[in-house]
Design an enzyme around this catalytic site. Structure first.
Site, PDB file in Angstrom:
ATOM      1  N   LYS A  22       0.833  -1.200   0.000  1.00 47.64           N
ATOM      2  CA  LYS A  22       0.000   0.000   0.000  1.00 47.64           C
ATOM      3  C   LYS A  22       0.870   1.253   0.000  1.00 47.64           C
ATOM      4  O   LYS A  22       0.655   2.166  -0.798  1.00 47.64           O
ATOM      5  CB  LYS A  22      -0.896  -0.032   1.242  1.00 47.64           C
ATOM      6  CG  LYS A  22      -2.115   0.840   1.151  1.00 47.64           C
ATOM      7  CD  LYS A  22      -2.945   0.748   2.431  1.00 47.64           C
ATOM      8  CE  LYS A  22      -3.802  -0.504   2.465  1.00 47.64           C
ATOM      9  NZ  LYS A  22      -4.415  -0.710   3.797  1.00 47.64           N
ATOM     10  N   ARG A  91      -3.242   3.080   8.599  1.00 48.85           N
ATOM     11  CA  ARG A  91      -3.550   1.928   7.745  1.00 48.85           C
ATOM     12  C   ARG A  91      -2.394   0.949   7.718  1.00 48.85           C
ATOM     13  O   ARG A  91      -1.261   1.329   7.456  1.00 48.85           O
ATOM     14  CB  ARG A  91      -3.824   2.411   6.318  1.00 48.85           C
ATOM     15  CG  ARG A  91      -4.561   3.729   6.242  1.00 48.85           C
ATOM     16  CD  ARG A  91      -4.519   4.372   4.867  1.00 48.85           C
ATOM     17  NE  ARG A  91      -5.186   3.581   3.854  1.00 48.85           N
ATOM     18  CZ  ARG A  91      -5.173   3.896   2.555  1.00 48.85           C
ATOM     19  NH1 ARG A  91      -4.511   4.970   2.129  1.00 48.85           N
ATOM     20  NH2 ARG A  91      -5.794   3.125   1.694  1.00 48.85           N
ATOM     21  N   GLY A 100      -6.521 -10.648   8.673  1.00 50.72           N
ATOM     22  CA  GLY A 100      -6.067 -10.754  10.056  1.00 50.72           C
ATOM     23  C   GLY A 100      -5.292  -9.539  10.529  1.00 50.72           C
ATOM     24  O   GLY A 100      -5.077  -9.351  11.719  1.00 50.72           O
ATOM     25  N   MET A 102      -4.561  -5.453  11.221  1.00 50.21           N
ATOM     26  CA  MET A 102      -5.451  -4.450  11.791  1.00 50.21           C
ATOM     27  C   MET A 102      -6.206  -3.696  10.704  1.00 50.21           C
ATOM     28  O   MET A 102      -5.644  -3.320   9.683  1.00 50.21           O
ATOM     29  CB  MET A 102      -4.679  -3.453  12.652  1.00 50.21           C
ATOM     30  CG  MET A 102      -5.632  -2.603  13.485  1.00 50.21           C
ATOM     31  SD  MET A 102      -4.855  -1.204  14.285  1.00 50.21           S
ATOM     32  CE  MET A 102      -4.941   0.008  12.983  1.00 50.21           C
ATOM     33  N   ARG A 335      -3.211  -0.890  -6.791  1.00 51.23           N
ATOM     34  CA  ARG A 335      -2.267  -1.996  -6.920  1.00 51.23           C
ATOM     35  C   ARG A 335      -2.586  -2.723  -8.215  1.00 51.23           C
ATOM     36  O   ARG A 335      -3.674  -2.568  -8.767  1.00 51.23           O
ATOM     37  CB  ARG A 335      -2.352  -2.945  -5.731  1.00 51.23           C
ATOM     38  CG  ARG A 335      -3.667  -3.643  -5.652  1.00 51.23           C
ATOM     39  CD  ARG A 335      -3.861  -4.400  -4.364  1.00 51.23           C
ATOM     40  NE  ARG A 335      -5.300  -4.560  -4.207  1.00 51.23           N
ATOM     41  CZ  ARG A 335      -5.894  -4.957  -3.103  1.00 51.23           C
ATOM     42  NH1 ARG A 335      -5.191  -5.215  -2.021  1.00 51.23           N
ATOM     43  NH2 ARG A 335      -7.189  -5.084  -3.049  1.00 51.23           N
ATOM     44  N   HIS A 451      -3.594 -32.326   5.114  1.00 46.47           N
ATOM     45  CA  HIS A 451      -3.584 -33.695   4.592  1.00 46.47           C
ATOM     46  C   HIS A 451      -4.496 -33.820   3.371  1.00 46.47           C
ATOM     47  O   HIS A 451      -4.088 -34.323   2.321  1.00 46.47           O
ATOM     48  CB  HIS A 451      -4.021 -34.658   5.701  1.00 46.47           C
ATOM     49  CG  HIS A 451      -4.064 -36.092   5.275  1.00 46.47           C
ATOM     50  ND1 HIS A 451      -5.218 -36.701   4.841  1.00 46.47           N
ATOM     51  CD2 HIS A 451      -3.081 -37.012   5.185  1.00 46.47           C
ATOM     52  CE1 HIS A 451      -4.945 -37.951   4.513  1.00 46.47           C
ATOM     53  NE2 HIS A 451      -3.656 -38.168   4.717  1.00 46.47           N
ATOM     54  N   SER A 788      18.150 -39.667 -18.690  1.00 42.75           N
ATOM     55  CA  SER A 788      16.814 -39.147 -18.416  1.00 42.75           C
ATOM     56  C   SER A 788      16.622 -39.194 -16.900  1.00 42.75           C
ATOM     57  O   SER A 788      16.737 -40.259 -16.295  1.00 42.75           O
ATOM     58  CB  SER A 788      15.755 -39.980 -19.128  1.00 42.75           C
ATOM     59  OG  SER A 788      14.473 -39.524 -18.745  1.00 42.75           O
ATOM     60  N   CYS A 856      11.914 -37.381 -16.941  1.00 44.33           N
ATOM     61  CA  CYS A 856      10.671 -38.107 -17.193  1.00 44.33           C
ATOM     62  C   CYS A 856       9.862 -38.319 -15.920  1.00 44.33           C
ATOM     63  O   CYS A 856       8.848 -38.993 -15.926  1.00 44.33           O
ATOM     64  CB  CYS A 856      10.955 -39.436 -17.870  1.00 44.33           C
ATOM     65  SG  CYS A 856      11.963 -40.531 -16.871  1.00 44.33           S
ATOM     66  N   TYR A 876      15.048 -31.541 -22.736  1.00 40.07           N
ATOM     67  CA  TYR A 876      13.591 -31.685 -22.804  1.00 40.07           C
ATOM     68  C   TYR A 876      13.028 -32.086 -21.448  1.00 40.07           C
ATOM     69  O   TYR A 876      13.747 -32.581 -20.581  1.00 40.07           O
ATOM     70  CB  TYR A 876      13.183 -32.718 -23.868  1.00 40.07           C
ATOM     71  CG  TYR A 876      13.515 -34.153 -23.533  1.00 40.07           C
ATOM     72  CD1 TYR A 876      12.644 -34.929 -22.754  1.00 40.07           C
ATOM     73  CD2 TYR A 876      14.696 -34.738 -23.976  1.00 40.07           C
ATOM     74  CE1 TYR A 876      12.956 -36.238 -22.444  1.00 40.07           C
ATOM     75  CE2 TYR A 876      15.020 -36.049 -23.670  1.00 40.07           C
ATOM     76  CZ  TYR A 876      14.144 -36.804 -22.899  1.00 40.07           C
ATOM     77  OH  TYR A 876      14.444 -38.092 -22.576  1.00 40.07           O
TER      78      TYR A 876
HETATM   79  P1  ADP Z   1      -7.716  -2.058   3.326  1.00 40.83           P
HETATM   80  O1  ADP Z   1      -6.325  -2.525   3.329  1.00 40.83           O
HETATM   81  O2  ADP Z   1      -8.640  -2.907   4.121  1.00 40.83           O
HETATM   82  O3  ADP Z   1      -8.203  -1.755   1.946  1.00 40.83           O
HETATM   83  P2  ADP Z   1      -7.412   0.782   3.683  1.00 40.83           P
HETATM   84  O4  ADP Z   1      -6.288   1.327   4.482  1.00 40.83           O
HETATM   85  O5  ADP Z   1      -7.262   0.884   2.216  1.00 40.83           O
HETATM   86  O6  ADP Z   1      -7.719  -0.691   4.147  1.00 40.83           O
HETATM   87  O7  ADP Z   1      -8.660   1.611   4.178  1.00 40.83           O
HETATM   88  C1  ADP Z   1      -9.952   1.175   4.404  1.00 40.83           C
HETATM   89  C2  ADP Z   1     -10.919   2.168   3.807  1.00 40.83           C
HETATM   90  O8  ADP Z   1     -10.691   3.469   4.307  1.00 40.83           O
HETATM   91  C3  ADP Z   1     -10.775   2.274   2.309  1.00 40.83           C
HETATM   92  O9  ADP Z   1     -12.045   2.423   1.746  1.00 40.83           O
HETATM   93  C4  ADP Z   1      -9.968   3.498   2.130  1.00 40.83           C
HETATM   94  O10 ADP Z   1     -10.191   4.085   0.882  1.00 40.83           O
HETATM   95  C5  ADP Z   1     -10.429   4.375   3.265  1.00 40.83           C
HETATM   96  N1  ADP Z   1      -9.406   5.319   3.674  1.00 40.83           N
HETATM   97  C6  ADP Z   1      -8.183   5.037   4.132  1.00 40.83           C
HETATM   98  N2  ADP Z   1      -7.487   6.150   4.391  1.00 40.83           N
HETATM   99  C7  ADP Z   1      -8.307   7.179   4.121  1.00 40.83           C
HETATM  100  C8  ADP Z   1      -8.159   8.600   4.177  1.00 40.83           C
HETATM  101  N3  ADP Z   1      -7.021   9.143   4.573  1.00 40.83           N
HETATM  102  N4  ADP Z   1      -9.197   9.336   3.793  1.00 40.83           N
HETATM  103  C9  ADP Z   1     -10.346   8.752   3.400  1.00 40.83           C
HETATM  104  N5  ADP Z   1     -10.560   7.445   3.308  1.00 40.83           N
HETATM  105  C10 ADP Z   1      -9.534   6.658   3.673  1.00 40.83           C
HETATM  106 MG    MG Z   2      -7.806  -0.492   0.763  1.00 39.13          MG
END
Ligand code: ADP
Ligand code: MG
Ligand code: MG
Length: 897
Positions: A22, A91, A100, A102, A335, A451, A788, A856, A876
């Site tokens: 990110k 974020r 998992g 935050m 991304r 498994h 082979s 093979c 091959y």
């Molecule tokens: P995730 O990894 O779960 O996508 P994000 O960090 O992208 O989490 O954020 C979750 C939501 O909050 C997303 O919809 C994102 O666009 C929004 N968001 C994150 N930062 C901001 C910000 N600075 N202003 C407005 N919206 C935000």
């Molecule tokens: Mg996001």
């Protein structure tokens, strides 16, 4: 001093390891001049330090202060200021996205004072209080770990008390009341007041992100997905922009092309007057991008322009998150987007047509496993469906059958002709029989290395595992998801390519890509709709390009004429392994029995002579099917007792006959047979009298096979054909073994050539499947025209594994404990087994430059292993016919990577 904090203006997309995915992409967008709210990223290195020492490094505090002040100075606002507050989001973002971790906390910096400042500054009191209640909710849940329902229940109650269904219908008074209740809830559940100090909020959120790296869920996911546990996550601190500032604001997600089908054109969802995850949370109905265009043409135009810019820059499908604040577009994330296998092929071809990437790049953007997914039959997408739940796509394919809950039932029902799906909480070695009998396997626990998953993939059987919502109760023979009950015998359908589980029987349709591969482009395109046509054409272009680019030749492992014909039509350039053991089974078993039981040379010669025309016929047919292409025939490999009746059964039969006082010819034969079975019995047949050892100790056996080959060739030549045979000796460990077989073989071929007046040119070589063969390859090469690599046996003998024994008992535990990350029978163990391959290849060619080298073992059809064999300089790879397209594609990718 270590630099722990990077401004968004400092990094770029290639710094994912340090800044997380990110953060790296936010920096890249900033660099591109796209409208990204300013901010900074705390590195994964800071997280690693924090986790190692239990607290953040001292310099981090200082560097965060510096970055924050810079941000404040640029924007002319202070974090949490009581008049005009700067607010930020915190974020998480690791190098790989994973569940998992935050969840993002928005609106950090709000408190009892700054909420008023925000109201005044924005002129929208409702918005300010809505933002504050969101902060309390998100902070309470993710930083203070208070159950989310505490807050969502209160929100629901506020709505129902007021008699409204949507959160946007709550007014200032409602929201102020909600803030008060949320604060009480925080105190009650966490034993502390909601922190009013903005910097304290920020620091607590940052540390919570670091801590989230080690949640059980995140650890489990990393183990399942083979992501190293020590990487750590980055933290992004980003200036807030607001989609909840009334109707001219909103938030959305979009893809630059359709990631499901690969259709060109942007595709997305938008929600006005909303913030953050609202758009994907399903709280209100979202709008399409076309709706947005009608609603706010200027923002839509900005958005389309930005998406085009991103695609041009990344030269690939991108997915994005954006917010519109009072008509101004802000980019919050991008991304390179995940996509289905079909979309991968179509988009790669589109980007070539748009001159954004080359054919070589397009080839590197698709994979053999994606191609394999496209070749499986799948459920009819247009049929009505009742999705029960979703698990992990562990082994591809589409299976329909009656649910059974234990292995004996699976076996019994399958024996009477029923299709069954074996449903277990998790499987263990006792379930093997049921897994073999079932059309598909479904488990509630365990990941891709469980498994069930390992064994199913080994058997090429459809498997969905880890369907966590599924509550399996073997004692009552039921499973449930919530209130939906599945009883023994109920039909279900499982999709091992997507992980979906459906109630009832879903219709299965053949894949158009499979039709293309089996029957050619014209057949696949006949009557096809536009979507299918685009997909099939894309696959054809990329596969054709792979064929042009690859250096490795691709052969097939085929024992029968039928397989050979099929292999040839699938693009095989020869046969890399023709096993001859099937030629001694069925009706011919009695003949080989006679060879084994022969009391003297004449008897044995007579039995061998009876086998000769049959063998010759086998080879003639095969050579005819593969005319002009090399056919590698392996002399008999398995131990002889595999051709004799079962020891226990025979012993019982003889004992019973004797007890009844029977006499006669049959009993005599059985007695003799039993003696032979007992004589040949081995406690470890894999390491016993087999391969070249068998040939050297059973006079006339290999000679028979060689003569049959020579005569079949002579017949073909006489018929004006061009037979190309290679004779391969199995399980050689010493050059002497090979020399002995070679001398005899050359003599027989010379005899046949003289008798028939033809020239027979037959390379004679050996399998390299024992460590000793690999380590003495420089010697063995003196007597071999080719090597082979039999990587199945080489893996067994290098590791000391008996595959049949360890795969179902040891492997799941070994994968779980991290002894290896993938079964060495699936992907070649490059460090150990692969090292032997490298040694043998290098030293063999030192003795004999130009020595032909092939593989093979089953690894010949495995993508990662193919790249290894390419690097090792083999000529091959040979694999089972159905893997040929995958091998062609991957060999091409190996050449361009
Ligand atoms: P995730 O990894 O779960 O996508 P994000 O960090 O992208 O989490 O954020 C979750 C939501 O909050 C997303 O919809 C994102 O666009 C929004 N968001 C994150 N930062 C901001 C910000 N600075 N202003 C407005 N919206 C935000
Ligand atoms: Mg996001
Ligand atoms: Mg072998």
């Amino acid at each position: 001093m270590t630099k722990y904090v990077f401004d968004f203006t400092e990094g770029d997309k290639d710094q994912k390891d340090l800044l997380g995915g990110k953060g790296a992409n936010l920096a890249e967008m900033t660099k591109l001049g796209l409208p990204v709210p300013p901010g900074f990223t705390i590195t994964t290195e800071a997280c690693r330090e924090y986790l190692a020492h239990g607290s953040a490094p001292g310099e981090l505090r200082v560097q965060v202060t510096t970055a924050l002040r810079q941000l404040e100075d640029t924007l002319g606002r202070r974090l949490g200021d009581r008049h005009d507050p700067l607010l930020v989001s915190v974020r998480s973002g690791a190098a790989f996205s994973m569940p998992g971790m935050m969840e993002t906390v928005l609106n950090i910096g709000l408190n009892d004072a700054s909420v008023k400042g925000l109201a005044e500054e924005s002129g929208d009191e409702r918005f300010a209080w809505d933002s504050y209640r969101r902060l309390l909710q998100m902070f309470g849940k993710t930083v203070l770990e208070i159950p989310g329902e505490v807050f969502s229940d209160m929100l629901d109650k506020a709505k129902s008390t007021k008699g409204v269904s949507s959160d946007v219908d709550l007014d200032v008074d409602d929201l102020q009341a909600l803030v008060a209740t949320f604060k009480d809830a925080v105190r009650e559940h966490s034993g502390q007041e909601f922190p009013q100090h903005p910097r304290e909020q920020l620091d607590m959120a940052i540390n919570a992100v670091f801590d989230s790296w080690n949640t059980d869920r995140a650890r489990l996911y990393r183990r399942r997905e083979r992501i190293p546990q020590h990487l750590g996550t980055a933290v992004n601190v980003c200036t807030m922009v607001f989609g909840n500032l009334g109707q001219t604001s909103g938030t959305g997600v979009a893809f630059t092309r359709d990631p499901a089908s690969g259709r060109p054109g942007a595709y997305g969802d938008y929600l006005s007057n909303a913030q953050g995850e609202d758009v994907v949370a399903g709280i209100r109905n979202t709008l399409s991008l076309d709706d947005l265009k009608a609603l706010d043409p200027s923002s839509h135009k900005q958005l389309i322009k930005v998406m085009r810019r991103l695609e041009t820059h990344y030269r690939d499908l991108c997915d994005i998150e954006f917010t519109i604040e009072r008509g101004k577009l802000w980019m919050l994330q991008t991304r390179v987007g995940k996509r289905t296998a079909a979309a991968a092929f179509r988009i790669a071809a589109q980007l070539v047509d748009e001159n954004l990437i080359t054919m070589d790049e397009a080839l590197s953007r698709v994979s053999g496993s994606q191609l394999a997914l496209l070749m499986f039959p799948h459920f009819d997408r247009s049929a009505p469906r009742e999705l029960l739940t979703t698990g992990m796509a562990a082994s591809p394919g589409a299976a329909v059958g009656r649910a059974v809950f234990d292995s004996p039932t699976a076996k019994a029902w399958a024996d009477r002709g029923e299709q069954v799906v074996l449903v277990r909480r998790e499987t263990n070695p006792d379930d093997l029989e049921g897994m073999i009998a079932a059309s598909g396997i479904l488990t509630a626990r365990g990941g891709k290395t469980s498994h069930a998953a390992v064994v199913a993939r080994g058997m090429g059987k459809t498997c969905v595992c880890g369907a966590e919502e599924l509550d399996v109760d073997a004692s009552t023979r039921t499973a449930r998801v919530g209130t939906v009950l599945i009883e023994e015998g109920d039909e279900i359908s499982i999709d091992g390519s997507t992980g979906e589980i459906f109630l009832g029987p879903m219709p299965v349709v053949p894949s158009p890509v499979e039709t293309y591969i089996e029957a050619g482009l014209a057949s696949a395109l006949k009557g096809a709709d536009d979507e299918t046509t685009a997909l099939v054409k894309a696959v054809d272009r990329l596969l054709t390009h792979a064929d042009i680019r690859r250096r490795l030749a691709i052969r097939a492992n085929a024992d029968t004429t039928e397989d050979a014909v099929r292999a040839r039509s699938l693009g095989a350039q020869g046969i890399g392994l023709c096993r001859t053991e099937h030629m001694f089974l069925g009706d011919r078993r009695v003949l080989i029995e006679r060879v084994i039981l022969a009391g003297n040379t004449e008897e044995r010669d007579a039995a061998l002579a009876a086998l000769l025309p049959l063998q010759r016929g086998d080879f003639a047919e095969l050579l005819d099917a593969m005319d002009g292409l090399p056919v590698n025939i392996r002399l008999l490999d398995p131990p002889l007792h595999e051709f004799l009746p079962d020891r226990t059964e025979l012993a019982v039969k003889v004992a019973l006959a004797e007890a009844r006082g029977e006499t006669g010819e049959q009993l005599d034969v059985d007695r003799k047979l039993l003696a032979a079975v007992q004589r040949l019995h081995e406690s470890n047949p894999m390491l016993g009298l087999r391969g070249v050892r068998l040939g050297l100790l059973t006079p006339g056996l290999f000679a028979l096979q060689v003569r049959a080959i020579g005569e079949a060739m002579a017949d073909q030549i006489a018929a004006g054909k061009d037979p190309k045979v290679e004779i391969m000796v199995p399980l050689v460990g010493s050059i002497m073994e090979l020399l002995l077989v070679r001398d005899e073989t050359e003599q027989i071929l010379a005899d046949v050539a003289a008798e028939r007046g033809v020239t027979l040119t037959v390379p004679i070589g050996t399998m390299i499947e024992l460590p000793r063969a690999a380590l003495t390859a420089h010697r063995i090469a003196e007597a071999a025209d080719f090597f082979s690599f039999g990587t199945n046996d080489l893996t067994q003998t290098t590791w000391g594994f008996s595959r049949d024994d360890v795969e179902s008992t040891v492997f799941a535990a070994y994968l779980e404990k991290g002894v290896f990350t993938i079964s060495p029978f699936e992907t070649i163990d490059a460090d150990g087994v692969g090292r032997l391959v490298e040694i043998a290849a290098k030293e063999g060619r030192t003795t004999k430059p130009g020595l032909k080298l092939g593989v093979c073992g089953e690894h010949g059809g495995d993508p990662e292993s193919i790249h290894f064999f390419h690097r090792t300089g083999l000529d091959y790879v040979s694999c089972s016919p159905f893997r040929l397209p995958v091998a062609r594609l991957e060999a091409g990718r190996a050449a361009v990577s």
